[in-house]
Motif scaffolding. Structure first.
Motif: not given
Ligand code: PLP
Length: 601
Positions: A580-599
């Motif tokens: 019951q939300t929008i992709p904007y909210e899901i994306l911006t609430r991903l925790s900072s402990r999730i590592h970001r990898i740029f490919t």
């Protein structure tokens, strides 16, 4: 064997190999070739391919892109022309898996940044990887870890000469080489460049001490057989195995899709608020700076300061500049959005006559921030008294650019924006840039692009518009792993509060993502499924803080297998919808402990 569809290739091959046996193929009936092929995209993301000519064969591949198509055709035609044609090729082609051939950028130990490009080695590939190395944070020293080059016509000496040139030109300060052919490189490098060489990768690994590396940008580049990814692993930060992969090529593609809606000369502002919608503000700002965007927008002053500190030089507009940060804002050359008289007065007193670029936000219906029509006379008085305030642009924001039911309201907003702009600019005798379109605005109202547009979510390939969805590519993949597999008997329960009780035997997988990572708790109890080995695995029971359990019945899986929460083949909109939300909210609430990898490809 060659593809006959290109006139120049046809001509040159006939010339150069006139006395050889040639095999050719084409997809064009008009062209003369050994094989004629037809191909069709399939609904499941694959392609069917029919070969007609000296042999007749039909097969399928699970990929849609032209490169995979061409590769598969060459492979099968080559096989067909052996005496003993391996029939398995036809059966197995359907189940091919794509392999990672991408370049990875990842955080390393001791504040290093790692670029892993260990799939091939030739001078061109090295040169472009070095280029990428140079685009990273400028203050850091550059290190190159390199295997000897295998794919070249040049002699070892010539290669070393070329390598030395590239190393000097790219201002590398440390070189670590693997392979005896590189030994002579040492003599060719100026003394200030430190260089060490090893016979093979094992020798390097046993001499590699993580403490020898700190605050460096490190490019690891080598031919596949050297397995330099082991070096990459050794120097990587070991983190939580849940990662958000950000595909920079897809981002670049999406940027070009939106650019195709713009007139020549229309400026592009990329909106990178909330860490670029959760993906990494600095990284995206850097990448997009090289893609020649004109402006960056962030929400808060801190976000802009962080970008400036990492060397981003593009103009940055801050959309909600808080007074407490005005001093920083000025010190770092950020340009504030101005939306009220009180805020403007406080900026004026902080500036004390110094120049600053500002952006005026007009209220047209959002009722969030913006000057209302009634205060425009007062605004004009202040602006006339303070010519040190340089108006860079005047803008507003559409409340429903994605919603056809609100199109009349959008046009109403545009009309009142036009009127306010007229009032302000006539009184001041200026003509600053205008902008009102966000992502959906760009594709749906491109007539009103004025001098600039503001692109946010669309960059990430997220849209409700089916037509745009076709054109855009998904940028983010959220993936994790199975930590443990369990076999549940009827009557046993799974997770907190026994919300799931098995009616029949069940295999579950516990995966390393929970609501603290940003997986909404609403996704639990069967409402959402993740993808495991290509199949949908529903979440069983409640989502826990750091983990959740999935149903693996009917799915072949072992502990350690990868699980996709969302990605190109499993759109984030599904997760947004069931929670019951929008992709904007899901994306911006991903925790900072999730590592970001740029490919990158
Ligand atoms: C967030 C935002 C944007 C970008 O919107 P998208 O829908 O993500 O393209 C543009 N302008 C303003 C003022 C915003 O707040």
């Amino acid at each position: 064997m060659y593809r006959a569809d290109y006139e120049l290739i046809n001509y040159e091959i006939a010339n150069i190999f006139s006395n050889k046996k040639l095999l050719s193929w084409t997809t064009n009936k008009e062209i003369d070739a050994t094989y004629y092929l037809s191909t069709q995209r399939l609904g499941n993301g694959g392609r069917s391919i029919s070969i007609r000519g000296r042999h007749v064969i039909d097969f399928e591949i699970p990929f849609n892109d032209d490169l995979a198509f061409e590769n598969a055709v060459f492979a099968v035609l080559t096989a067909l022309n052996f005496d003993q044609f391996p029939k398995k090729i036809i059966e197995k082609s359907k189940t091919l898996k794509s392999i990672g051939m991408r370049l990875e950028i990842k955080k390393g130990i001791n504040d290093c940044l790692l670029i892993n490009d260990t799939y091939n080695s030739d001078l061109n590939a090295l040169s472009s990887a070095l280029n990428l190395l140079s685009q990273q944070e400028v203050q850091k020293n550059k290190t190159l870890i390199l295997s000897q080059i295998e794919e070249s016509e040049l002699s070892a000496e010539e290669l070393n000469d070329q390598l030395a040139l590239l190393i000097v030109k790219n201002e590398i300060s440390k070189v670590i080489g693997v392979g005896e052919q590189l030994y002579d490189l040492k003599k060719l490098l100026p003394e200030k460049i430190s260089s060490t060489f090893y016979k093979n990768t094992d020798q390097l690994l046993s001499a590699l001490f993580p403490t020898d590396f700190s605050n460096e940008n490190i490019l690891i580049k080598g031919a596949r057989k050297y397995n330099l990814e082991q070096v990459f692993d050794r120097l990587s930060v070991k983190v939580h195995q849940t990662v958000l992969e950000i595909n920079m090529e897809a981002l670049r593609h999406n940027l070009s899709v939106y650019r195709s809606y713009l007139n020549k000369g229309t400026k592009l502002m990329v909106v990178l608020k909330a860490s670029a919608y959760g993906s990494g503000g600095v990284e995206l700002a850097r990448f997009l700076s090289f893609q020649h965007v004109d402006y960056i927008a962030v929400a808060y002053i801190d976000e802009g300061v962080e970008m400036r500190k990492s060397g981003i030089q593009k103009p940055i507009m801050v959309m909600n500049p808080e007074e407490a940060g005005f001093r920083q804002l000025i010190a770092y050359g950020l340009e504030p959005e101005m939306y009220s008289i009180a805020q403007l007065e406080s900026l004026i007193s902080e500036l004390d006559g110094k120049d600053l670029g500002i952006h005026l936000k007009i209220e047209t219906g959002m009722h969030r921030l913006g000057f209302e029509d009634t205060v425009i006379p007062e605004l004009l008085t202040l602006l006339k008294l303070n010519p040190n305030l340089k108006i860079r642009s005047v803008f507003s924001h559409l409340v429903g650019s994605d919603d056809p039911d609100l199109d009349d309201f959008s046009r109403e907003q545009i009309r009142s924006f036009d009127m306010a702009y007229e009032k302000i600019t006539q009184a001041l005798d200026l003509s600053p840039d205008r902008h009102i379109l966000n992502s959906n605005g760009i594709s749906r109202f491109s007539r009103y692009q004025y001098e600039m547009v503001r692109l946010g979510i669309g960059l990430h390939g997220v849209t409700d518009d089916p037509e745009m969805d076709e054109k855009l590519q998904k940028v983010q993949t959220l993936k994790t792993h199975i930590a443990q597999i369990k076999h549940i008997l009827p009557g046993e329960s799974v997770g907190y509060n026994r919300k799931y009780i098995a009616k029949e035997p069940m295999t579950t997988g516990t995966i390393n993502i929970g609501y603290a990572d940003g997986l909404p708790r609403l996704a639990g109890n069967g409402r959402f499924s993740v993808l495991c080995n290509g199949k949908q695995a529903p979440i069983v029971g409640n989502v826990c803080m750091d983990m959740c359990m999935i149903n693996l019945n009917g799915i072949q899986a072992i502990e350690g297998d990868e699980v996709i929460v969302f990605g190109p083949e499993w759109p984030i909109s599904k997760l947004a919808e069931v929670t019951q939300t929008i992709p904007y909210e899901i994306l911006t609430r991903l925790s900072s402990r999730i590592h970001r990898i740029f490919t990158r490809e």
